[in-house]
Enzyme design. Structure first.
Site, PDB file in Angstrom:
ATOM      1  N   LYS A 183     -48.604  73.338 -32.924  1.00 11.92           N
ATOM      2  CA  LYS A 183     -49.361  74.502 -33.402  1.00 11.92           C
ATOM      3  C   LYS A 183     -49.996  75.227 -32.210  1.00 11.92           C
ATOM      4  O   LYS A 183     -50.888  74.701 -31.549  1.00 11.92           O
ATOM      5  CB  LYS A 183     -50.480  74.084 -34.364  1.00 11.92           C
ATOM      6  CG  LYS A 183     -51.124  75.323 -35.016  1.00 11.92           C
ATOM      7  CD  LYS A 183     -52.495  75.069 -35.580  1.00 11.92           C
ATOM      8  CE  LYS A 183     -53.617  75.228 -34.598  1.00 11.92           C
ATOM      9  NZ  LYS A 183     -53.817  76.596 -34.082  1.00 11.92           N
ATOM     10  N   GLY A 235     -57.756  71.370 -25.660  1.00 14.39           N
ATOM     11  CA  GLY A 235     -58.703  72.349 -26.181  1.00 14.39           C
ATOM     12  C   GLY A 235     -60.115  71.944 -25.826  1.00 14.39           C
ATOM     13  O   GLY A 235     -60.340  71.256 -24.831  1.00 14.39           O
ATOM     14  N   THR A 237     -63.903  70.257 -25.864  1.00  7.79           N
ATOM     15  CA  THR A 237     -64.441  68.903 -26.029  1.00  7.79           C
ATOM     16  C   THR A 237     -64.961  68.719 -27.456  1.00  7.79           C
ATOM     17  O   THR A 237     -64.779  67.662 -28.069  1.00  7.79           O
ATOM     18  CB  THR A 237     -65.560  68.669 -24.996  1.00  7.79           C
ATOM     19  OG1 THR A 237     -64.936  68.665 -23.709  1.00  7.79           O
ATOM     20  CG2 THR A 237     -66.277  67.356 -25.203  1.00  7.79           C
ATOM     21  N   GLU A 257     -56.907  66.464 -23.717  1.00  6.71           N
ATOM     22  CA  GLU A 257     -57.164  67.238 -22.488  1.00  6.71           C
ATOM     23  C   GLU A 257     -58.238  68.245 -22.849  1.00  6.71           C
ATOM     24  O   GLU A 257     -57.964  69.217 -23.560  1.00  6.71           O
ATOM     25  CB  GLU A 257     -55.907  67.996 -22.039  1.00  6.71           C
ATOM     26  CG  GLU A 257     -54.712  67.125 -21.724  1.00  6.71           C
ATOM     27  CD  GLU A 257     -54.750  66.527 -20.334  1.00  6.71           C
ATOM     28  OE1 GLU A 257     -55.733  66.757 -19.605  1.00  6.71           O
ATOM     29  OE2 GLU A 257     -53.799  65.808 -19.991  1.00  6.71           O
ATOM     30  N   CYS A 291     -59.347  75.383 -17.751  1.00  9.66           N
ATOM     31  CA  CYS A 291     -60.154  74.174 -17.962  1.00  9.66           C
ATOM     32  C   CYS A 291     -60.586  73.551 -16.644  1.00  9.66           C
ATOM     33  O   CYS A 291     -61.667  72.993 -16.545  1.00  9.66           O
ATOM     34  CB  CYS A 291     -59.365  73.179 -18.792  1.00  9.66           C
ATOM     35  SG  CYS A 291     -57.720  72.926 -18.146  1.00  9.66           S
ATOM     36  N   GLU A 388     -69.522  74.985 -19.984  1.00 10.28           N
ATOM     37  CA  GLU A 388     -68.266  75.639 -19.612  1.00 10.28           C
ATOM     38  C   GLU A 388     -68.306  77.077 -20.125  1.00 10.28           C
ATOM     39  O   GLU A 388     -68.418  77.302 -21.333  1.00 10.28           O
ATOM     40  CB  GLU A 388     -67.110  74.879 -20.263  1.00 10.28           C
ATOM     41  CG  GLU A 388     -65.768  75.357 -19.817  1.00 10.28           C
ATOM     42  CD  GLU A 388     -64.637  74.619 -20.514  1.00 10.28           C
ATOM     43  OE1 GLU A 388     -64.741  74.384 -21.736  1.00 10.28           O
ATOM     44  OE2 GLU A 388     -63.662  74.284 -19.835  1.00 10.28           O
TER      45      GLU A 388
END
Ligand code: NAP
Ligand code: MG
Length: 479
Positions: A183, A235, A237, A257, A291, A388
């Site tokens: 997806k 994606g 956390t 990841e 990321c 982030e």
């Protein structure tokens, strides 16, 4: 089609053929889905609607998983040599159609064409070539046990490197005999759907690759499907934690990841001009939607003023604008939602007391844009130093000693990547040894190779993608 002012340096959109709306790719063909819910996918640089994609529901997810189960019966019994040939074919087709893919990636996601053309697409092809090479060379004995593919793998990917994240996931899964239900992110599904066409063109057996579109609810339906054997997720956390909770107590493989807040450490003995270039690349590449972006600049106090002055001067030269213009350095922010998030954190940085510098560039009228931004006078407790931002925003902190640099660098819940700039090899090794990060770059940044494993520590996730380690994560030991 978008009406940017004509310029010789603008890549033509004529090469891509976007359908009005897309169906899911299941069992080797685009199929009418059960869900009637469609959403628009837009170009973030113009807000123009490019196409419609379906938000797949439970029945659609179930159809895709069933198709992958049937596919697995064939694919796991296909000889490794044949599997390798299929992957090589996909790799070659990606190369042949790479211009088309690059233009589509830039239109749908907003990244500059020079990045999609010169970074994403070559990396995508390289991943398929690399794992094609592995397919018939994997040693499946593991002590007294043997290694087997998991079966049906659910793969959920983000919007920052849409086709490259697909390649990182699909190529090793197929090389090891798994089948996939993938997806893509809802804002950037078009290159995954074009990849589905390639699977048809490559004559991949039906059901080996299934691509279904949708939002977070679709992703969650894949995770919770009873016949899924492994989940590979890239994606945030936040969503990674939800997925890990959903899978607790189930015999389902998982690799995550997740996010990052990388330190890019510049020592006073570094080659300053090269370091400025590396720092710019580390944070402004792909609008900072990376990321492993070097989003925390750690400067040794003695070079702070000189470095910041050079950095600001260099930032002024960055060209923000039309992603399809070959001269563009910084494209559009991927979505309105992401722009709001960046603006929120930047406003917080200012009210916390950070000193902000933004370049004087003019931003286009429509679309989602953010000026390259640098914060100095930042305290480690500010949210801009901890969270982030996932945008073109760099936060500067200072240190006096190497010990202090390492302490600040590791003072984060993330641990995905880091950078070290110094002329002394021994200092590189000393620092890298102490950094809690999956990847440490020395005197460079954002360098990737399919043979090199990538992944995180702490809340940046677990498991590795790329290299032999990445391959092993798609196999499990059985007696
Ligand atoms: P996200 O919101 O976590 O979404 C990632 C994917 O998960 C999307 O396909 C999303 O669908 C789907 N999703 C959302 N909620 C879900 C749920 N409850 N269950 C299952 N799937 C769900 O992250 P993002 O905003 O797209 O991406 C940015 C994040 O990805 C950043 O934090 C970045 O650091 C991280 N990232 C990490 C790496 C790495 O290798 N470590 C690489 C790239 C990005 P929709 O988007 O359609 O809602
Ligand atoms: Mg889009």
């Amino acid at each position: 089609m978008v009406n940017w002012e004509y310029s010789e340096s603008v890549e033509s959109q004529e090469i891509v053929n976007i359908k009005d709306k897309y169906q899911n790719f299941i069992n080797g063909k685009f199929q009418q889905q059960n869900s009637k819910k469609y959403i628009n996918t837009i170009s973030p640089s113009t807000e123009e609607v490019l196409s419609k994609i379906v938000i797949s529901n439970e029945k659609d997810v179930d159809n895709a998983v069933q198709s992958a189960q049937l596919g697995f019966e064939k694919w796991s019994n296909t000889s490794p040599h044949e599997r390798s040939k299929h992957l090589f074919k996909l790799a070659r087709l990606i190369q042949e159609r790479s211009r088309e893919f690059a233009v589509l990636e830039s239109m749908d996601g907003g990244k500059p064409i020079k990045e999609s053309r010169d970074f994403d697409l070559p990396q995508v092809a390289a991943n398929f070539f690399y794992f094609a090479g592995w397919a018939d060379k994997i040693d499946l004995s593991w002590g007294a046990k043997s290694l087997k593919p998991h079966g049906v793998v659910g793969q959920i990917i983000p919007w920052n490197f849409p086709l490259l994240m697909l390649a990182w996931k699909v190529a090793p899964a197929l090389a090891t005999g798994n089948t996939v239900v993938l997806k893509p992110a809802e804002t950037t599904s078009l290159t995954a759907l074009l990849f589905a066409e390639l699977c048809e063109q490559a004559g991949l057996p039906d059901g080996v690759v299934n691509i279904i579109t949708g939002d977070g609810t679709t992703g969650s339906l894949i995770v919770n499907h009873k016949d899924i054997n492994k989940i590979a997720f890239t994606g945030s956390t936040q969503v990674g934690k939800l997925i890990q909770k959903s899978l607790a107590g189930r015999d389902v493989g998982l690799t995550l990841e997740l996010g990052g807040k990388a330190a890019n450490i510049v020592y006073e003995d570094a080659a300053i001009d090269q370091a400025v270039e590396g720092v710019v690349n580390g944070i402004f590449f792909n609008q900072g939607h990376v990321c492993c972006a070097g989003s925390r600049l750690l400067l040794q106090e003695s070079i702070h003023d000189e470095f910041v002055a050079k950095l600001e001067k260099r930032m002024q030269t960055l060209r923000v604008g039309n992603p399809l213009d070959k001269n563009t350095d910084i494209g559009a922010i991927n979505s309105k939602e992401q722009l709001n998030k960046i603006e929120g954190l930047v406003n917080e940085g200012v009210s916390d007391g950070g000193k902000i510098f933004q370049t004087e560039c003019e931003l286009p009228g429509n679309g989602f844009w953010f000026k390259p931004t640098l914060f100095t006078d930042v305290q480690p407790s500010y949210s801009i130093a901890r969270e982030e931002i996932f945008g073109p925003v760099l936060t500067t902190l200072t240190f006096r000693t190497p010990q202090e640099a390492v302490e600040i660098a590791n003072n984060t819940e993330y641990g995905l990547s880091a950078g070290v700039w110094t002329e002394k090899g021994s200092k590189i090794l000393w620092t890298a040894d102490r950094l809690q990060a999956g990847v440490v770059w020395a005197n460079t940044f954002n360098k990737f190779d399919p043979s090199s494993p990538f992944g995180g520590y702490k809340e940046s996730g677990f498991g590795r993608e790329g290299g032999r380690q990445g391959l092993l994560s798609y196999l499990k030991a059985e007696s």
